[in-house]
Design an enzyme around this catalytic site. Structure first.
Site, PDB file in Angstrom:
ATOM      1  N   HIS A 320      -5.358   5.124   0.555  1.00 41.80           N
ATOM      2  CA  HIS A 320      -5.716   3.884  -0.132  1.00 41.80           C
ATOM      3  C   HIS A 320      -7.137   3.514   0.306  1.00 41.80           C
ATOM      4  O   HIS A 320      -7.550   3.842   1.417  1.00 41.80           O
ATOM      5  CB  HIS A 320      -4.722   2.806   0.313  1.00 41.80           C
ATOM      6  CG  HIS A 320      -4.827   1.502  -0.396  1.00 41.80           C
ATOM      7  ND1 HIS A 320      -5.765   0.548  -0.060  1.00 41.80           N
ATOM      8  CD2 HIS A 320      -4.100   0.964  -1.411  1.00 41.80           C
ATOM      9  CE1 HIS A 320      -5.607  -0.516  -0.836  1.00 41.80           C
ATOM     10  NE2 HIS A 320      -4.612  -0.296  -1.673  1.00 41.80           N
ATOM     11  N   ASP A 397      -0.940   4.348   8.547  1.00 45.46           N
ATOM     12  CA  ASP A 397      -0.861   3.272   7.566  1.00 45.46           C
ATOM     13  C   ASP A 397       0.567   3.264   7.009  1.00 45.46           C
ATOM     14  O   ASP A 397       0.961   4.150   6.251  1.00 45.46           O
ATOM     15  CB  ASP A 397      -1.891   3.538   6.455  1.00 45.46           C
ATOM     16  CG  ASP A 397      -1.824   2.503   5.343  1.00 45.46           C
ATOM     17  OD1 ASP A 397      -0.920   1.652   5.369  1.00 45.46           O
ATOM     18  OD2 ASP A 397      -2.686   2.554   4.449  1.00 45.46           O
ATOM     19  N   GLN A 400       3.177   1.548   2.736  1.00 47.20           N
ATOM     20  CA  GLN A 400       4.151   1.967   1.715  1.00 47.20           C
ATOM     21  C   GLN A 400       5.395   2.597   2.337  1.00 47.20           C
ATOM     22  O   GLN A 400       6.253   3.088   1.602  1.00 47.20           O
ATOM     23  CB  GLN A 400       3.512   2.981   0.763  1.00 47.20           C
ATOM     24  CG  GLN A 400       2.389   2.411  -0.069  1.00 47.20           C
ATOM     25  CD  GLN A 400       2.847   1.367  -1.081  1.00 47.20           C
ATOM     26  OE1 GLN A 400       4.028   1.277  -1.418  1.00 47.20           O
ATOM     27  NE2 GLN A 400       1.921   0.575  -1.563  1.00 47.20           N
ATOM     28  N   LYS A 423       4.784  -6.238   1.146  1.00 51.40           N
ATOM     29  CA  LYS A 423       5.384  -5.014   0.583  1.00 51.40           C
ATOM     30  C   LYS A 423       6.795  -4.809   1.123  1.00 51.40           C
ATOM     31  O   LYS A 423       7.467  -3.847   0.779  1.00 51.40           O
ATOM     32  CB  LYS A 423       4.538  -3.795   0.937  1.00 51.40           C
ATOM     33  CG  LYS A 423       3.074  -3.979   0.607  1.00 51.40           C
ATOM     34  CD  LYS A 423       2.548  -2.939  -0.319  1.00 51.40           C
ATOM     35  CE  LYS A 423       1.047  -3.031  -0.385  1.00 51.40           C
ATOM     36  NZ  LYS A 423       0.508  -2.816  -1.690  1.00 51.40           N
ATOM     37  N   CYS A 561      -6.166   1.541  -6.326  1.00 54.49           N
ATOM     38  CA  CYS A 561      -7.020   1.516  -5.114  1.00 54.49           C
ATOM     39  C   CYS A 561      -6.930   2.831  -4.354  1.00 54.49           C
ATOM     40  O   CYS A 561      -6.898   2.861  -3.116  1.00 54.49           O
ATOM     41  CB  CYS A 561      -6.649   0.356  -4.194  1.00 54.49           C
ATOM     42  SG  CYS A 561      -6.899  -1.241  -4.939  1.00 54.49           S
TER      43      CYS A 561
HETATM   44  N1  PMP Z   1      -2.447   1.085   2.427  1.00 57.08           N
HETATM   45  C1  PMP Z   1      -1.635   1.417   1.431  1.00 57.08           C
HETATM   46  C2  PMP Z   1      -1.020   2.787   1.419  1.00 57.08           C
HETATM   47  C3  PMP Z   1      -1.361   0.508   0.422  1.00 57.08           C
HETATM   48  O1  PMP Z   1      -0.547   0.850  -0.568  1.00 57.08           O
HETATM   49  C4  PMP Z   1      -1.953  -0.767   0.466  1.00 57.08           C
HETATM   50  C5  PMP Z   1      -1.691  -1.776  -0.631  1.00 57.08           C
HETATM   51  N2  PMP Z   1      -1.584  -1.271  -1.898  1.00 57.08           N
HETATM   52  C6  PMP Z   1      -2.786  -1.065   1.534  1.00 57.08           C
HETATM   53  C7  PMP Z   1      -3.016  -0.119   2.498  1.00 57.08           C
HETATM   54  C8  PMP Z   1      -3.446  -2.394   1.643  1.00 57.08           C
HETATM   55  O2  PMP Z   1      -2.484  -3.389   1.753  1.00 57.08           O
HETATM   56  P1  PMP Z   1      -2.897  -4.921   1.620  1.00 57.08           P
HETATM   57  O3  PMP Z   1      -3.641  -5.050   0.342  1.00 57.08           O
HETATM   58  O4  PMP Z   1      -1.583  -5.634   1.615  1.00 57.08           O
HETATM   59  O5  PMP Z   1      -3.719  -5.240   2.812  1.00 57.08           O
END
Ligand code: PMP
Length: 600
Positions: A320, A397, A400, A423, A561
């Site tokens: 991401h 990270d 997910q 999430k 993203c």
């Molecule tokens: N890492 C991953 C794999 C994500 O899917 C996301 C959110 N889509 C993020 C980081 C960032 O999360 P947040 O926008 O809640 O900070």
């Protein structure tokens, strides 16, 4: 019911359907009647309106997961006028299960036949024996269903501490508070709600999520945008309201009753996160805004402090943007090199290539446990181990992963693990940085201010140890408490139960989507969770999203993203349905039907 697994390792769905229908038909008639509608409606509605719980053996409803009696009024649900008074659309006398699907029976094996493997396989996270997972073994799925249904009928309601009420749940008390049950918690604990690890029943669980009753474009909302954010159960919503009604104060500072209540609730939530991740100490849990902020925190504190020109950071092609941009910014500032673990055509990390990237200059490996764009589950333990062998620190990270599988940070052995509350059925604006205690305490803070200091003079400031060291200023107290309630919620359902149910659902959805002519699945890793990215021949991704939205189906279309990984597949965007444990096979049916219709 004897031969239950077909050659595609799927249960015999016709048999399963028959069994489910038999069960509902044989359930006590009078009790069901009040929920049933005499005319089966053509329009699909996945939610059986078990307002007070499903009927138990004694004819009384069994309420699981704190179901709330639902009055017929729709006020406040944002329903369109056409939705009002439609009520329940499932006829329990002639129930329609989701299983019958002619397309599935005529399954064409020339299509890519790979189905996702267990969410645990290869991850080293298996909380139980893989042999126990139906589909992988010759084990009767029908029998499982029957057992589950029997258990629901037989299960006594075990009085249980309510979800998310820190003081009442026996959490440590800070300052001078005794753990006295509040009115709120007492009322909930004496209700029929709360069964320890009850059997998994999606229709009952759905009752806890008010928004799932919402109607969109005159249709029942189908929320398949869980990778973007998850919906919140009543237990979380109520817990936050309770905080503002009874506990609201700043924490740690003022020695008065409400400050103590708020501190108890906040620190209680931290303890819940510790247990949820199996962290060694509560001091390893830092509250932040979300995964993005957590990664930026590590980059701007540990990274600033420890990395030097020529050092290398390894990320994966799956990342991401939140796990790319902060490292890029740091690399530009300090003249670091970023190296990327490639993926194969299924979207799986190529571990041999990873080992070739590792060398004495590698100071950090930062990678995702589950890809938000493809759903790939990475072999996280292995990646961490190899990174450590090279002498690097490793960040995982978990944005997910935490909502789809059990996570044990001690087994994973990463130096940092990050996730976002929203999430995992908690509010937005709250998230977690887990870090090993010594490492956190050796790291300089990234923000200065109140809360994080032991002593300040104009010449010098002495910082607290973690976690306060990284929590300058007033944090998001109420939403941290909401996160605690969300963790209680998923823990009571059981993360292994959630993982298993979602695994079935993903297999089911994968199979159905493959039947749609012209649909190309992007991300066909053997080990996947939740996500089904695809493109549909002849349609732009936003057109598909728009058509699905007309049916009340919420999916994400775009780059998610994660542009680098989509470009690896020659794409700028995909359509991305993503699953959570409150989704049903019936919802997947409607998704697939809509896509079939579109192709016609
Ligand atoms: N890492 C991953 C794999 C994500 O899917 C996301 C959110 N889509 C993020 C980081 C960032 O999360 P947040 O926008 O809640 O900070």
């Amino acid at each position: 019911m004897s031969t239950n697994i077909n050659e595609d390792n799927l249960p015999n769905l016709l048999e399963l359907e028959k069994l489910a229908n038999q069960f509902f038909k044989s359930a006590p008639g009078e009790d069901i009647d009040q929920f049933a509608q005499t005319e089966p409606l053509k329009e699909f509605n996945p939610v059986a309106d078990y307002a007070g719980g499903i009927p138990g053996a004694d004819g009384l409803p069994i309420a699981l997961f704190g179901t709330h009696p639902q009055p017929p009024s729709l006020s406040g649900v944002g329903a369109s006028p056409s939705a009002i008074n439609q009520g329940n659309v499932i006829n329990l006398k002639e129930p329609q299960t989701s299983f019958e699907d002619p397309a599935l029976q005529s399954s064409n094996s020339s299509n890519n036949n790979k189905l996702p493997a267990s969410p645990f396989s290869g991850s080293g996270l298996s909380p139980y024996n893989l042999n126990e997972i139906p589909y992988l073994q010759d084990r009767s799925f029908e029998k499982e269903l029957q057992d589950t249904l029997n258990k629901i009928n037989a299960a006594p309601a075990i009085p249980q501490l309510p979800f998310g009420v820190g003081q009442y749940a026996g959490d440590p008390s800070y300052y001078f508070l005794k753990p006295v049950p509040s009115q709120f918690s007492a009322a909930r604990s004496t209700g029929a709600s709360g069964i320890i690890n009850p059997p998994f029943d999606v229709n009952i669980i759905r009752q806890d999520f008010p928004i799932l009753k919402e109607r969109v474009n005159g249709k029942q909302l189908i929320w398949l945008d869980n990778a973007a954010t998850t919906q919140k159960p009543r237990q979380v919503i109520d817990r936050i309201s309770y905080f503002y009604e009874h506990e609201n104060s700043n924490i740690h500072r003022a020695a008065h009753e409400l400050a103590a209540r708020a501190t108890d609730a906040y620190e209680g939530a931290r303890k819940k996160v510790q247990n949820f991740l199996n962290a060694a100490s509560v001091k390893e849990i830092v509250f932040v805004r979300g995964a993005t902020e957590a990664i930026n925190l590590v980059a701007k504190s540990w990274g600033e402090q420890n990395l030097q020109a020529g050092d290398e950071i390894i990320v994966s092609h799956l990342e991401h943007h939140a796990n790319i941009v902060p490292w890029q910014q740091l690399a530009a500032k300090k003249n670091l090199k970023i190296r990327v673990i490639p993926v194969d055509d299924d979207g799986q990390l190529i571990i041999e290539e990873y080992t070739k990237l590792l060398n004495h200059k590698t100071k950090l490996v930062s990678f995702t446990q589950v890809s938000n764009a493809l759903g790939t589950v990475t072999p996280a333990e292995q990646i961490v181990r190899l990174g450590h062998l090279a002498g690097a620190k490793v960040l995982v990270d978990g944005a997910q992963s935490v909502s789809h599988m059990p996570v044990d940070v001690q087994a994973l052995n990463a130096d940092w693990f990050v996730f976002s509350g929203h999430k995992v059925f908690a509010p937005t604006g709250i998230g977690v940085l887990y870090g090993k205690e010594d490492l956190l305490n050796e790291t300089q803070p990234w923000q200065g201010g109140g809360n994080m200091i032991v002593d300040v003079t104009f010449e010098h400031t002495q910082y607290h140890d973690a976690p306060s060291r990284f929590e300058a200023g007033t944090g998001n107290i109420a939403d941290a408490v909401g996160l605690g309630a969300a963790i209680d919620y998923v823990t009571q359902i059981g993360m292994p139960n959630i993982a298993l149910y979602e695994h079935y659902l993903l297999i089911y959805a994968t199979q159905l989507l493959k039947e749609v002519p012209g649909l190309r699945l992007i991300g066909t890793a053997a080990n996947k969770a939740s996500v089904l990215s695809f493109v549909l021949e002849g349609y732009k991704t936003e057109e598909v999203g728009h058509e699905l939205n007309k049916q009340g189906i919420a999916v994400r279309s775009g780059h998610h993203c994660a542009q680098p990984i989509l470009r690896r597949f020659g794409l700028e965007s995909t359509v991305r349905p993503s699953l959570a444990f409150y989704n049903t096979c019936a919802e997947i049916d409607l998704l697939a039907e809509t896509l079939h219709r579109l192709k016609k």
